[in-house]
Design an enzyme around this catalytic site. Structure first.
Site, PDB file in Angstrom:
ATOM      1  N   ASP A 106     -12.859  21.963 -26.438  1.00 45.12           N
ATOM      2  CA  ASP A 106     -11.647  21.492 -25.783  1.00 45.12           C
ATOM      3  C   ASP A 106     -11.638  21.811 -24.299  1.00 45.12           C
ATOM      4  O   ASP A 106     -12.461  22.586 -23.803  1.00 45.12           O
ATOM      5  CB  ASP A 106     -10.422  22.149 -26.441  1.00 45.12           C
ATOM      6  CG  ASP A 106     -10.130  21.585 -27.813  1.00 45.12           C
ATOM      7  OD1 ASP A 106     -10.587  20.467 -28.117  1.00 45.12           O
ATOM      8  OD2 ASP A 106      -9.432  22.265 -28.588  1.00 45.12           O
ATOM      9  N   TYR A 147     -19.281  31.720 -32.401  1.00 50.00           N
ATOM     10  CA  TYR A 147     -18.301  31.710 -31.323  1.00 50.00           C
ATOM     11  C   TYR A 147     -17.919  33.140 -30.966  1.00 50.00           C
ATOM     12  O   TYR A 147     -17.941  34.038 -31.818  1.00 50.00           O
ATOM     13  CB  TYR A 147     -17.024  30.981 -31.751  1.00 50.00           C
ATOM     14  CG  TYR A 147     -17.130  29.479 -31.820  1.00 50.00           C
ATOM     15  CD1 TYR A 147     -16.866  28.687 -30.703  1.00 50.00           C
ATOM     16  CD2 TYR A 147     -17.471  28.842 -33.013  1.00 50.00           C
ATOM     17  CE1 TYR A 147     -16.945  27.308 -30.772  1.00 50.00           C
ATOM     18  CE2 TYR A 147     -17.552  27.457 -33.092  1.00 50.00           C
ATOM     19  CZ  TYR A 147     -17.280  26.708 -31.963  1.00 50.00           C
ATOM     20  OH  TYR A 147     -17.368  25.339 -32.040  1.00 50.00           O
TER      21      TYR A 147
END
Length: 279
Positions: free
Chosen positions: A55, A113
Site C-alpha cells: 500500500d 514482514y
C-alpha cells in the site's frame, strides 16, 4: 528473438508512492520501473509482475518482481541500467535470468514482514515516515504471549480488511515475534507465513498494541480467531512502519546464478547505449 524472463529483488522507500501496483493517475513503484524499462527498450512496453501489492507508504527491502524482456542483457548489466534510470527511492538489489515458468506471485511459498514501532515519548521527525509512534506503556510478557497465539494455521478473517473479497482466509503463520531495540527504543515485530491477507499484518499490530496497553484481555487473539469478524479486532496500524522483508520460493522454481553470455545483435546495441547513458 525470444523474450527473456528476469527475476529482480527490489528495495524501495514507499513514502511518496501510491503503493506498488500501477495506477492511472498516481505515482507507483511498478509505474516507475516500467517507465525505466520502456526507455531501455526504445519504446517497447514491458509489464512487470510483483510478488504482491504494497500500500501507499509501505516499504520493501525484499520485493520480488519478474518481467519478460525483448533483448538478452546480462543480469549485472540489467541491474546497473535500472538503477541508473530509476529514482533513488528504488534500488534493484539483485537480478537473475530465470525459466519461463517462474512467476513472482504465483510461485511464492511464503513471505516475511517486519513492523517498527517507536516508543519514545517525543516524536522523532526523522522516524515519522518509517515507524509508528506509540509512546504508551506496554506489558511485554502479555505481548509475547499474544503473538504466540497467532502462530499456526488459522482462519484470519478477523485480521483482514473487510473489502478483501470472498477468498479463503485460512493462512499459516510460522513466526510471530517481537524484539525490543533498547538503543533506539523501538519494537520490531516479525511475521513469517505462507501468505498474508490484505492489511493482515497492520491489523495484527494494531490489535497487539491494544493488548499490550491493557485495553484488551491477554487471551484476545484466541477470541478473535474464533469469532472471525473484522469489526471485533483492533485498528489497522499506519502503513509507514511496515516493511516487506523477503519473499520465499521453492529452490527448483527460480534458477539462481543463471545468465546468458552471448548477447544478440539488437541486445548488444541497446547495451552499448545503456553503458553510454550510465556514464
Amino acid at each position: 528473438m525470444k523474450w527473456i524472463r528476469y527475476k529482480l529483488i527490489v528495495q524501495y522507500d514507499g513514502t511518496h508512492f501510491a503503493g506498488f501496483q500501477i495506477q492511472p493517475h498516481d505515482r507507483t513503484v511498478q509505474g516507475e520501473i516500467q517507465k525505466a524499462l520502456k526507455i531501455m527498450t526504445k519504446g517497447i512496453e514491458v509489464i512487470i509482475h510483483g510478488s504482491g501489492r504494497t500500500d501507499s507508504g509501505v516499504h520493501a527491502k525484499g520485493q520480488v518482481i519478474h518481467f519478460d524482456y525483448p533483448f538478452i542483457i546480462p543480469a549485472k548489466n540489467m541491474q546497473r541500467a535500472l538503477n541508473s534510470l530509476t529514482t533513488d527511492e528504488i534500488f534493484v538489489k539483485e537480478v537473475s535470468i530465470v525459466e519461463d515458468d517462474f512467476h513472482a506471485r504465483y510461485n511464492t511459498s511464503g513471505k516475511k514482514y517486519q513492523y517498527r514501532v517507536d516508543l519514545n515519548a517525543i516524536p522523532d521527525p526523522f522516524k515519522r515516515l518509517y515507524t509508528l509512534h506509540h509512546p504508551y506503556p506496554l506489558d511485554m510478557d502479555k505481548l509475547r504471549n499474544a503473538l504466540k497465539d497467532l502462530e499456526g494455521e488459522h482462519d484470519f478473517s478477523s485480521f483482514c480488511a473487510s473489502n478483501s473479497g470472498r477468498e479463503d482466509k485460512v493462512r499459516t503463520v510460522y513466526e510471530a515475534s517481537v524484539v525490543k531495540d533498547d538503543f533506539n527504543n523501538e519494537l520490531l515485530f516479525t511475521f513469517r507465513g505462507n501468505g498474508f491477507l490484505y492489511n493482515m499484518v497492520r491489523i495484527f499490530v494494531g490489535t497487539l498494541l491494544q493488548i499490550a496497553n491493557g485495553l484488551r484481555p491477554a487471551d484476545e487473539i484466541q477470541r478473535l480467531l474464533e469469532v472471525k469478524d473484522r469489526n471485533e479486532a483492533g485498528p489497522t496500524a499506519k502503513p509507514q512502519g511496515l516493511y516487506l522483508m523477503e519473499v520465499y520460493y521453492e529452490s527448483s522454481i527460480a534458477k539462481k546464478g543463471t545468465d546468458y553470455q552471448e548477447i544478440g545483435e539488437v541486445g548488444e546495441q541497446v547495451q552499448h547505449e545503456l553503458d553510454h547513458t550510465a556514464k
